[in-house]
Design a protein around this motif. Sequence first.
Motif, short mmCIF file in Angstrom:
data_model
loop_
_atom_site.label_atom_id
_atom_site.label_comp_id
_atom_site.label_asym_id
_atom_site.label_seq_id
_atom_site.Cartn_x
_atom_site.Cartn_y
_atom_site.Cartn_z
N UNK A 43 1.07 -1.17 0.30
CA UNK A 43 -0.22 0.19 0.01
C UNK A 43 0.66 1.17 0.33
N UNK A 44 2.01 0.94 0.72
CA UNK A 44 3.14 2.72 0.97
C UNK A 44 3.34 3.07 -0.39
N UNK A 143 -2.33 -2.37 -2.36
CA UNK A 143 -2.46 -2.01 -1.31
C UNK A 143 -3.27 -3.85 -0.86
N UNK A 144 -2.48 -4.18 0.26
CA UNK A 144 -2.63 -5.39 1.08
C UNK A 144 -1.69 -6.66 0.56
N UNK A 145 -0.51 -6.51 -0.13
CA UNK A 145 -0.44 -7.86 -0.89
C UNK A 145 1.11 -8.05 -0.35
N UNK A 146 1.01 -9.12 0.47
CA UNK A 146 2.37 -9.94 0.86
C UNK A 146 3.71 -10.68 0.32
N UNK A 147 4.44 -10.32 0.87
CA UNK A 147 5.70 -11.02 0.21
C UNK A 147 5.51 -12.23 -0.75
N UNK A 148 4.92 -12.86 -0.04
CA UNK A 148 4.22 -15.22 -0.51
C UNK A 148 3.29 -14.79 -1.66
#
Length: 434
Positions: A43-44, A143-148
């Motif tokens: 998100x950043x 926004x909301x995206x994780x590494x995995x």
Amino acid sequence: MKQVLATVLIGTLVLSSCKPKYEKPESSAGDLDVTRFVMIGGSHTSGYMDDALYYEGQQYSIANLVSAQLQKVGSGPFYQPYMSSNSVGVSGQGMSRFKLGYKTDCLGVTSLSPVRLASSGDVAAFGSNVYNSSQTFGNFGVPGMTVTVVNVPSYGALNPFFGRMSSSGTASVLGDAMASSPTCFALFVGIEDVLPYAQGGASNGTMVQGATFSIAYEQIVQSLTANGAKGVVSLIPDITEMPYFTTIPYNGLNLTPDKVASLNAIYNPIGISFQEGPNGFMIQDPTAGTFGVRNMVAGELVLLSTPLDSVKCNSMGSVFPFRNEFVLTLDELSLIRAQIADYNNAITAIASTYNLAIAKPNEVVKNLQSGIVYNGITLSAKFVSGGAYSLDGIHFNPRGNAIISNEFIRALNDKYNASIPAINAVNYPSVTFP
């Protein structure tokens, strides 16, 4: 007279010849090929601020700000998946963005506070895809995206923020980012791997474990560097130093003598007492003896999600202890901070292996705790008035994003012998007061 005039002229020439000349440093990409720049992140990176993705915020996204400086040293056009310019924005929960407005609390006191721009967010934006094959995106901040999940096919079906910008229903974020054959990249992922857990008071879900994080992160870096691209990866800030976690003091239970007597009558039988003035809020804690309640102690955090009207008018945090979802205890904070340190160790090791630059926005976030002076302007982590964060207390405002962008630029300059111009963050807006 002629001798005097000659003396004056000679003196003038001498002074002119001694006057220092300022030469503007030449901008240079150094050892970088900045032809095609992409940035992958959460998100950043996307320009999400004021608890929503909206057009103006996207204009000041970290990805867009870094790209604008790279264009001064030869980078090509940079495209973003813009929301409509008249959109009220949309959050992950379908809400509109915050603005600063007047709000009356349960005691009838009216003051400035973040309020929603509209009763609901622009959820219709999730139903229309803005992908354009002739202008492929450079900003892959989701926004909301994780590494995995960066390399997960069909991720758009799971996350509508990517669904609205993906090239197809089966696309992955990494696949779409690689489609433009980037020659230079920035990677700012990992915050979302811990943020939801912390925002929920460590009472909901889990954090991505370090080994899993490291494997997924290296897979992303392997792909980005496979064709010789160079770039910068970013360490993860301690999110618990952001205003969302630090605004409400742990000892904000200010008691008058009558309130002290009332609460002592309730809690003295179980060994808890109160005094006039500041007291630690009462919280639920299963480890706190037979009754599972106690006062908060120094270092523990009350979250900005806490319903303050319930605190002011319905004895929440005193007669009715805070539920775990509204606080972070010392043990929970220790766990969160250890996880962030684990992530950063993995990022540092991977950056070393692939010979990449390392940006350190974590140092900026830490320094904002005590305040920094930037070009004569004081900035801090103080909610609303600090000048660096947006109205959600987690994401930066345009001025804050400019300062973070400079960390990426600094890292690229240091690593690759470049002279990419820095951004004058003072020229960017902060919180707008009505």
